[in-house]
Design an enzyme around this catalytic site. Structure first.
Site, PDB file in Angstrom:
ATOM      1  N   LEU A  52       0.821  -1.209   0.000  1.00 13.36           N
ATOM      2  CA  LEU A  52       0.000   0.000   0.000  1.00 13.36           C
ATOM      3  C   LEU A  52       0.857   1.263   0.000  1.00 13.36           C
ATOM      4  O   LEU A  52       1.883   1.337   0.667  1.00 13.36           O
ATOM      5  CB  LEU A  52      -0.938   0.011   1.216  1.00 13.36           C
ATOM      6  CG  LEU A  52      -1.910  -1.164   1.346  1.00 13.36           C
ATOM      7  CD1 LEU A  52      -2.922  -0.887   2.451  1.00 13.36           C
ATOM      8  CD2 LEU A  52      -2.629  -1.458   0.037  1.00 13.36           C
ATOM      9  N   HIS A  58      -3.342   4.249  -2.401  1.00  6.77           N
ATOM     10  CA  HIS A  58      -4.275   3.406  -1.657  1.00  6.77           C
ATOM     11  C   HIS A  58      -4.831   4.150  -0.442  1.00  6.77           C
ATOM     12  O   HIS A  58      -6.025   4.055  -0.137  1.00  6.77           O
ATOM     13  CB  HIS A  58      -3.563   2.136  -1.176  1.00  6.77           C
ATOM     14  CG  HIS A  58      -3.123   1.227  -2.279  1.00  6.77           C
ATOM     15  ND1 HIS A  58      -1.795   0.975  -2.538  1.00  6.77           N
ATOM     16  CD2 HIS A  58      -3.828   0.515  -3.188  1.00  6.77           C
ATOM     17  CE1 HIS A  58      -1.693   0.123  -3.546  1.00  6.77           C
ATOM     18  NE2 HIS A  58      -2.914  -0.170  -3.967  1.00  6.77           N
ATOM     19  N   LYS A 111      -6.040   5.891 -11.883  1.00  3.68           N
ATOM     20  CA  LYS A 111      -4.738   5.592 -12.495  1.00  3.68           C
ATOM     21  C   LYS A 111      -4.823   4.337 -13.369  1.00  3.68           C
ATOM     22  O   LYS A 111      -4.314   4.311 -14.486  1.00  3.68           O
ATOM     23  CB  LYS A 111      -3.692   5.400 -11.405  1.00  3.68           C
ATOM     24  CG  LYS A 111      -2.295   5.160 -11.963  1.00  3.68           C
ATOM     25  CD  LYS A 111      -1.588   4.090 -11.192  1.00  3.68           C
ATOM     26  CE  LYS A 111      -0.299   3.736 -11.915  1.00  3.68           C
ATOM     27  NZ  LYS A 111       0.083   2.344 -11.672  1.00  3.68           N
ATOM     28  N   VAL A 121      -3.081   9.612  -7.734  1.00  5.14           N
ATOM     29  CA  VAL A 121      -2.226  10.282  -6.750  1.00  5.14           C
ATOM     30  C   VAL A 121      -0.781  10.155  -7.232  1.00  5.14           C
ATOM     31  O   VAL A 121      -0.345   9.070  -7.631  1.00  5.14           O
ATOM     32  CB  VAL A 121      -2.393   9.655  -5.351  1.00  5.14           C
ATOM     33  CG1 VAL A 121      -1.433  10.295  -4.356  1.00  5.14           C
ATOM     34  CG2 VAL A 121      -3.847   9.803  -4.879  1.00  5.14           C
TER      35      VAL A 121
END
Length: 520
Positions: A30, A34, A153, A180
């Site tokens: 992660l 996430h 993404k 992100v």
């Protein structure tokens, strides 16, 4: 945060929950991307406090024979810490034996449409999305969430899983969250940890090439598709990256664009995949020729103004109350003592009309006509009784439609009225037909009149007025009230204002990703 591994423990936990469950499926390792998904999943929606389930399962079905299943990063304790800090209620890490009790050969498999797999990663990773769809469907059946959170993404995966949920009729909402990026611009990915320091610097050419292509497109929107693609390919190869693909496709259907044609209007995906050393990386940018438009139509008294105004604030869109414009013209007609169904007399009043809309401090739309503030006056029963007659005149609709279209030329707005999706903005990204039963609309109208200090007729009389208004609006010759063929119908009986607004946001986000139009 509870941490579980067995299916039996998950089922027992799920049976104890009465609150909504939101789900973030992952393969572990992660990162900040996430964590953002988990934080978003933990936000209250429509007055409900959800519980967030995070799963970690490295799915062997989505890895090809020469891919990195065995060396894929696994860090369960670190993952638990990230999930807990981001607000997860349950961390579930099932084994392969739990997820595939009969082995990989015995599990029932799902195969998304070939058209969605024939491009981008699907072409170079055959079977990959069959494995994704198969396991995600099983995860959803076990977790039974109300909402599934996915990152933008992995755009092709997002499109395919939305299709899976829709085709299987699963009772949940898919919510996407913008990509992100790390401080240097590289999209967050579990595979980034494979990169050496030198490879990391080399990998930055991927987001930089896509960003440069977007800048070139903004300067010359009619540039041919093949020029944008070849420009990105050249920049990536010049940086020493091995290009898997660079493609321009329609964002929602993934249909490739003709290479020799200029980019059309609409939401376009420019995506690329490269090999940097032994690591495969993907990234994309989204191209949209103007800001989004939302068209909300529906009959009188359906609550369009209330929810549209709040919806606009929620998404940072300009609110355009076209009904107020027709009411303002009706007030002007009444002020001059002109018959509301006389096109010549009404048309003569439009020549010197100065109609202005602006936002008040509390978000209410203010309406001025030739210097008069008519915000309150246009809501009177007298105006309501005649607005359909005035709105039915071709000269009025022509004048106000032209003004509304001028306001929407740059997009970034939500408009509500009777013919927004059919006549004013037929190319709107989202069209909604917001309605309610006649009885429910009469009840809401009575409440509105009471709150504004007007006399309240009997409900039976209000129902008759509303039914007659519907008949007039639906039968007029110019731009009659009807639901656009591509509109979503939303019947609001029994729904709270908050739940209607959330439904509109969900419909908007199915068509307009956060990367194109971020929420405020």
């Amino acid at each position: 945060m509870e941490c579980l591994q067995s299916l039996a423990a998950l089922r027992a936990w799920r049976c104890r929950q009465s609150r909504p469950v939101h789900f973030v499926p992952t393969m572990g390792a992660l990162h900040d991307g996430h964590a953002q998904l988990i934080r978003r999943a933990a936000r209250p929606l429509a007055d409900a406090e959800p519980l967030v389930v995070v799963s970690v399962y490295v799915n062997p079905l989505q890895f090809g024979p020469a891919e990195d299943f065995e060396r894929y990063p696994r860090s369960l304790e670190a993952d638990q810490a990230v999930a807990a800090a981001a607000g997860a209620a349950l961390f579930w890490a099932p084994s392969v034996a739990e997820m595939q009790p009969g082995g990989s050969e015995e599990i029932t498999r799902l195969s998304p449409p070939a058209s969605l797999q024939a491009v981008l990663c699907g072409r170079s990773r055959p079977g990959h999305f069959d494995g994704v769809a198969t396991v995600v469907a099983r995860l959803l059946a076990l977790v039974r969430p109300q909402r599934l959170f996915l990152g933008e993404k992995d755009w092709q995966q997002l499109v395919i899983l939305r299709r899976l949920v829709n085709d299987l009729g699963l009772p949940l909402v898919v919510e996407s969250v913008a990509t992100v990026r790390e401080a240097d611009g590289l999209a967050c990915s579990s595979r980034n940890r494979y990169l050496t320091a030198a490879e990391r610097r080399q990998a930055l050419s991927l987001p930089q090439a896509l960003a440069e292509a977007r800048r070139r497109w903004l300067l010359e929107p009619r540039r041919p598709v093949h020029e944008l693609v070849s420009g990105v390919q050249g920049q990536l190869q010049g940086a020493g990256l091995v290009v898997d693909y660079v493609e321009l496709v329609w964002a929602h259907s993934l249909v490739p664009l003709p290479p020799a044609e200029p980019l059309p209007a609409g939401l376009i995906l420019l995506a690329a995949a490269v090999h940097c050393g032994a690591t495969r990386l993907i990234d994309h940018t989204l191209l949209m020729s103007r800001s989004p438009i939302v068209a909300i139509d529906g009959p009188a008294g359906a609550g369009k103004s209330t929810v549209t105004r709040a919806f606009a604030r929620r998404l940072g869109l300009i609110y355009l109350d076209t009904g107020a414009m027709y009411r303002a013209v009706t007030w002007w007609v009444q002020r001059h003592g002109v018959a509301p169904d006389d096109p010549d007399a009404v048309g003569s009043l439009l020549a010197d009309l100065d109609l202005q809309l602006s936002a008040g401090r509390d978000g209410e739309q203010l309406v001025r006509i030739n210097g008069h503030d008519v915000t309150t006056a246009i809501r009177s029963p007298e105006v309501t009784a005649q607005v359909s007659l005035v709105a039915a005149l071709g000269c009025v609709r022509e004048a106000l439609t032209a003004q509304q279209q001028a306001m929407g030329r740059r997009g970034g707005l939500v408009a509500e009225g009777r013919d927004i999706g059919t006549a004013v903005f037929p190319d709107a990204e989202l069209k909604v037909f917001l309605t309610a039963t006649t009885a429910e609309r009469a009840r809401r109208r009575a409440l509105d009149l009471e709150q504004r200090g007007f006399a309240v007729p009997p409900l039976s009389e209000l129902e008759h007025q509303i039914a007659e208004r519907d008949r007039l609006d639906s039968s007029r010759e110019v731009a009659p009230l009807r639901m656009a063929a591509d509109a979503e119908e939303l019947v609001t009986d029994g729904m709270t204002i908050a739940s209607v607004i959330q439904a509109l946001v969900d419909l908007f986000r199915q068509r307009v990703p956060e990367e194109v139009w971020p929420s405020p």
